[in-house]
Write a protein that holds these residues in place. Structure first.
Motif, PDB file in Angstrom:
ATOM      1  N   THR A 296      66.491-114.076 -20.380  1.00  0.00           N
ATOM      2  CA  THR A 296      65.542-113.341 -19.251  1.00  0.00           C
ATOM      3  C   THR A 296      64.570-114.135 -18.643  1.00  0.00           C
ATOM      4  O   THR A 296      63.941-114.855 -19.756  1.00  0.00           O
ATOM      5  CB  THR A 296      65.032-111.946 -19.977  1.00  0.00           C
ATOM      6  OG1 THR A 296      64.151-112.111 -20.964  1.00  0.00           O
ATOM      7  CG2 THR A 296      66.026-110.946 -20.254  1.00  0.00           C
ATOM      8  N   TRP A 297      63.948-113.987 -17.720  1.00  0.00           N
ATOM      9  CA  TRP A 297      62.778-114.572 -16.891  1.00  0.00           C
ATOM     10  C   TRP A 297      61.641-113.793 -17.071  1.00  0.00           C
ATOM     11  O   TRP A 297      61.684-112.484 -16.876  1.00  0.00           O
ATOM     12  CB  TRP A 297      63.125-115.261 -15.408  1.00  0.00           C
ATOM     13  CG  TRP A 297      63.859-116.434 -15.537  1.00  0.00           C
ATOM     14  CD1 TRP A 297      65.158-116.542 -15.431  1.00  0.00           C
ATOM     15  CD2 TRP A 297      63.525-117.762 -15.643  1.00  0.00           C
ATOM     16  NE1 TRP A 297      65.675-117.765 -15.297  1.00  0.00           N
ATOM     17  CE2 TRP A 297      64.716-118.478 -15.482  1.00  0.00           C
ATOM     18  CE3 TRP A 297      62.318-118.508 -15.927  1.00  0.00           C
ATOM     19  CZ2 TRP A 297      64.622-120.132 -15.359  1.00  0.00           C
ATOM     20  CZ3 TRP A 297      62.090-119.744 -15.992  1.00  0.00           C
ATOM     21  CH2 TRP A 297      63.296-120.674 -15.776  1.00  0.00           C
ATOM     22  N   GLU A 298      60.453-114.417 -17.287  1.00  0.00           N
ATOM     23  CA  GLU A 298      59.041-113.514 -17.328  1.00  0.00           C
ATOM     24  C   GLU A 298      58.138-114.559 -16.367  1.00  0.00           C
ATOM     25  O   GLU A 298      58.039-115.661 -16.975  1.00  0.00           O
ATOM     26  CB  GLU A 298      58.583-113.047 -18.356  1.00  0.00           C
ATOM     27  CG  GLU A 298      57.369-112.618 -18.392  1.00  0.00           C
ATOM     28  CD  GLU A 298      56.842-112.215 -19.972  1.00  0.00           C
ATOM     29  OE1 GLU A 298      55.592-111.418 -19.798  1.00  0.00           O
ATOM     30  OE2 GLU A 298      57.469-112.606 -20.563  1.00  0.00           O
ATOM     31  N   ARG A 299      57.168-114.314 -15.593  1.00  0.00           N
ATOM     32  CA  ARG A 299      56.092-114.800 -15.089  1.00  0.00           C
ATOM     33  C   ARG A 299      55.009-114.536 -15.965  1.00  0.00           C
ATOM     34  O   ARG A 299      54.270-113.536 -16.070  1.00  0.00           O
ATOM     35  CB  ARG A 299      55.918-114.459 -13.804  1.00  0.00           C
ATOM     36  CG  ARG A 299      54.597-115.400 -12.935  1.00  0.00           C
ATOM     37  CD  ARG A 299      54.489-115.370 -11.630  1.00  0.00           C
ATOM     38  NE  ARG A 299      53.987-114.112 -11.183  1.00  0.00           N
ATOM     39  CZ  ARG A 299      53.723-113.569  -9.918  1.00  0.00           C
ATOM     40  NH1 ARG A 299      53.938-114.526  -8.940  1.00  0.00           N
ATOM     41  NH2 ARG A 299      53.409-112.270  -9.686  1.00  0.00           N
ATOM     42  N   LYS A 300      54.939-115.505 -16.862  1.00  0.00           N
ATOM     43  CA  LYS A 300      53.969-115.174 -18.022  1.00  0.00           C
ATOM     44  C   LYS A 300      52.347-115.083 -17.552  1.00  0.00           C
ATOM     45  O   LYS A 300      51.668-114.494 -18.122  1.00  0.00           O
ATOM     46  CB  LYS A 300      54.247-116.248 -19.231  1.00  0.00           C
ATOM     47  CG  LYS A 300      53.158-116.352 -20.212  1.00  0.00           C
ATOM     48  CD  LYS A 300      53.434-115.096 -21.103  1.00  0.00           C
ATOM     49  CE  LYS A 300      52.736-115.009 -22.329  1.00  0.00           C
ATOM     50  NZ  LYS A 300      53.106-113.805 -23.122  1.00  0.00           N
ATOM     51  N   THR A 301      52.078-116.186 -16.891  1.00  0.00           N
ATOM     52  CA  THR A 301      50.665-116.321 -16.131  1.00  0.00           C
ATOM     53  C   THR A 301      50.696-117.027 -14.824  1.00  0.00           C
ATOM     54  O   THR A 301      51.714-117.663 -14.427  1.00  0.00           O
ATOM     55  CB  THR A 301      49.897-116.846 -17.269  1.00  0.00           C
ATOM     56  OG1 THR A 301      48.369-117.006 -17.015  1.00  0.00           O
ATOM     57  CG2 THR A 301      50.467-118.315 -17.348  1.00  0.00           C
ATOM     58  N   ILE A 302      49.367-117.043 -14.399  1.00  0.00           N
ATOM     59  CA  ILE A 302      49.243-118.113 -13.080  1.00  0.00           C
ATOM     60  C   ILE A 302      48.255-119.233 -13.483  1.00  0.00           C
ATOM     61  O   ILE A 302      47.059-118.922 -14.254  1.00  0.00           O
ATOM     62  CB  ILE A 302      48.646-117.115 -12.199  1.00  0.00           C
ATOM     63  CG1 ILE A 302      49.392-116.026 -11.675  1.00  0.00           C
ATOM     64  CG2 ILE A 302      48.386-118.044 -10.865  1.00  0.00           C
ATOM     65  CD1 ILE A 302      50.728-116.410 -10.903  1.00  0.00           C
TER      66      ILE A 302
END
Length: 537
Positions: A296-302
């Motif tokens: 799975t993919w996750e946008r962890k932070t910016i």
């Protein structure tokens, strides 16, 4: 179970999912079994992995048991502090602690975990069997990595100090490793045989494997163009064959993204940084993480800043972004770092040296910078003290002729050694706060413009980028064996216009965006290898 058979929507995390799964497997209720497996995959983490591994392996639920086992091997420090480890039987605890892919920083921690298990379970064994049990537990340890002080400390542990035979074996190890004369100890020939066996460990291996980011032509459709690139991550197995591993869609990477980075943290692949179409100010500020176990993919932070063409290193639980180019094409002479545990970014910290060819890596659990072409053209090295947010300069003697011959270089490290690889391979060891050159090798490498290397166990994998006579991009992948100082090319002179790779009947090719990085393949957890052969008593 009858309610769940009518409607598996009633299945929740609060239920005894293991009992339900076992029953579903016995009664061949496939839908309930699949629902249970899906829930287990969702709750799989460092605290649940050991129990999940043993239970799902018993039921032959693949690939979940392999994924859980892999995580148990990687997250060993959490596992050995958990309660379930004491429920393992002797065979299972020895298989786990002695596993060749157990991720451990200090072997003495394995001894402590083994003894903690023994204190909880020794009442199950008769006194006459206790020597053999403790000897099997000691066989889970790589004694080559232990110091004399640590072995002496072992001798003071309860159930060791009062066990004449175990004491004799450990004294035998001291005699063999350090030529110690042990007073008032009765070391028999049998004890020395056991001691010699413990001193001949095969050692542990790292579970990382080489990963490549390659391009592939998509299948043509009415709405797509043939020249659109889709990037795929693949890994190189130890057999030096390729296999498809991960496909990255266009929401995370496109063929006009440049200066981004791919690296790994634990079982995750991290993709971040870069700019879409140079000069237009369209920056990739997303920090994506792909879980190689759960898929799975996750946008962890910016990212708090715009950055491309930077150096990067993961050290403990932080990822460091070093230098690079920011807004308005301004060269950045600072570092920023992201802490995975606290989910926070640190403020920018100035670099200790001005050098656009600065390289970095994790060495001895700290961020290390190496500059060969910085201030006054002197070679310099710096450790970053994260607790004090300051730099510590290290003495590093490199011959100026070697620097002139090196060219663009890459920096990699193992537990004990630091490697600088370019047209030369320089090996350093940290001795009394000084990086001492202990080996120099001249390499017969190709003429390159860019170089990137990673270390996987005893092999250095290097990707070279260059232009041919027609200015077409070419890429070659080399493997250098540190045991015999021999190199071989896995592939040579590949590129979109000059040569392709056929993998599983699909056409792949390196591009300017291609990356080499170390990643994980949980399938290696299928191995039952241990660091020592079984000890015969």
């Amino acid at each position: 179970m009858l309610v769940l058979l009518r409607d598996d929507a009633h299945l929740t995390d609060d239920m005894d999912i293991y009992a339900i799964l076992k029953c579903a497997c016995m009664l061949q209720f496939t839908a309930i079994k699949e629902k249970c497996v899906s829930l287990l995959q969702r709750i799989l983490n460092s605290e649940t992995c050991l129990m999940m591994w043993k239970f799902t392996e018993m039921l032959s639920i693949s690939p979940l048991w392999i994924q859980a086992k892999f995580l148990a091997l990687e997250e060993s420090y959490t596992v050995i502090e958990g309660p379930y480890i004491f429920e393992l039987n002797l065979d299972d605890i020895c298989s786990y602690l002695g596993h060749v892919y157990l991720n451990i920083r200090e072997e003495f921690n394995i001894f402590q975990a083994a003894m903690n298990w023994w204190y909880e379970n020794q009442q199950k064994y008769e006194e006459k069997d206790q020597f053999g049990v403790v000897l099997r537990l000691l066989n889970c340890i790589d004694f080559r990595q232990l110091t004399e002080f640590e072995i002496q400390e072992m001798l003071s542990f309860p159930n060791i100090v009062d066990n004449v035979q175990i004491t004799a074996v450990l004294n035998g190890v001291l005699k063999l490793k350090y030529n110690k004369i042990i007073e008032n100890s009765s070391i028999s020939g049998e004890h020395l045989i056991y001691a010699k066996h413990l001193c001949n460990s095969k050692g542990r291996r790292k579970s990382k494997v080489p990963g490549l980011l390659l391009g592939q032509f998509p299948v043509p459709t009415n709405n797509s163009k043939r020249d659109i690139l889709y990037e795929h991550v693949i890994y190189v197995e130890e057999s030096e064959s390729f296999d498809e591993f991960l496909s990255i869609d266009g929401t995370k990477i496109t063929d006009d993204l440049t200066g981004f980075h791919l690296t790994s943290y634990k079982q995750y692949i991290c993709l971040f940084g870069g700019e879409f179409i140079l000069g237009l100010g369209q920056w990739n500020r997303n920090f994506w993480m792909y879980d190689t176990i759960k898929g799975t993919w996750e946008r962890k932070t910016i990212l708090p800043v715009s950055r491309r063409h930077f150096e990067c290193a993961v050290v403990n639980d932080c990822v460091y972004i070093v230098g690079g180019v920011g807004n308005f094409r301004i060269v950045q002479e600072n570092i920023i770092f992201y802490d995975f545990k606290t989910d926070t970014w640190g403020s920018p910290i100035f670099l200790p040296v001005s050098d656009r060819k600065l390289k970095c890596c994790d060495f001895k659990g700290q961020l290390l910078l190496v500059s060969l072409y910085g201030n006054d053209s002197k070679s310099q090295a710096f450790f970053f003290d994260k607790s004090k947010l300051c730099w510590k300069i290290m003495c590093m003697d490199v011959d100026q002729n070697d620097i002139a011959e090196m060219g663009d270089f890459t920096l990699i490290s193992s537990t004990d050694y630091l490697y600088i690889k370019g047209r030369l391979l320089l090996t350093f060891q940290l001795i009394k706060n000084k990086l001492v050159l202990i080996k120099r090798a001249k390499l017969n490498c190709i003429d390159y413009e860019e170089i990137k290397s990673i270390l996987c166990n005893s092999s250095i994998y290097t990707m070279y980028k260059y232009k041919d006579e027609q200015y077409n991009l070419g890429i070659s992948l080399e493997k250098f064996d540190l045991f015999n100082d021999k190199s071989s090319f896995i592939f040579e002179n590949k590129g979109r216009d000059i040569g392709e790779l056929n993998i599983n009947n699909k056409t792949y090719f390196p591009t300017s965006m291609s990356k080499l990085f170390a990643t994980y393949n949980y399938l290696i957890a299928q191995s039952e290898g241990t660091i020592n052969d079984p000890i015969i008593k």
